[in-house]
Design an enzyme around this catalytic site. Structure first.
Site, short mmCIF file in Angstrom:
data_model
loop_
_atom_site.label_atom_id
_atom_site.label_comp_id
_atom_site.label_asym_id
_atom_site.label_seq_id
_atom_site.Cartn_x
_atom_site.Cartn_y
_atom_site.Cartn_z
CB ALA A 179 -0.93 0.00 1.21
CB CYS A 180 4.11 2.00 1.36
SG CYS A 180 5.43 3.22 1.46
N GLY A 181 3.63 3.75 -1.58
CA GLY A 181 4.26 4.11 -2.84
C GLY A 181 5.77 4.00 -2.81
#
Length: 114
Positions: A10-12
């Site tokens: 979920a983390c860019g």
């Protein structure tokens, strides 16, 4: 070269770091989704020592209740215990290779250990 990334899909920043690792020739990559497979306290200690940072340096405040709970003011061992119990408290992504460990924020820090 073997490499392990402790990844949050979920983390860019984590996704971009993973892409760098996948695109680097000769990297034998292990991906650990640490929210599904939480860190052990001893592994956290090892990563922090190898990266030359403290647990406080690796504490994720944004998107967690760590600040409201005052976790940043706790002892190193207490912060690590909280991180082991709640892996969302660990900033991401950590990458470990034969050349060392980095908290890859920004993602380009991964190049230091490739």
């Amino acid at each position: 070269m073997k490499a392990t990334i402790w990844h949050n899909p979920a983390c860019g920043t984590s996704r971009k770091t993973l892409a760098i690792l996948q695109e680097t020739p000769g990297v034998d990559l292990t991906v650990v989704e640490y929210l599904k497979t939480p860190y052990e306290a001893d592994k956290l200690r090892q990563l922090f020592e190898a990266a030359n940072i403290s647990a406080r340096d690796a504490l994720r405040l944004r998107g967690t209740d760590a600040q409201e709970r005052g976790v940043a003011d706790w002892s190193e061992d207490a912060i690590i215990a909280a991180m082991a119990a709640n892996p969302a408290y660990v900033e991401r992504p950590f990458v470990e290779t034969d050349k060392g460990v980095r908290l890859c924020r920004p993602m380009d820090k991964v190049h230091e250990i490739l």
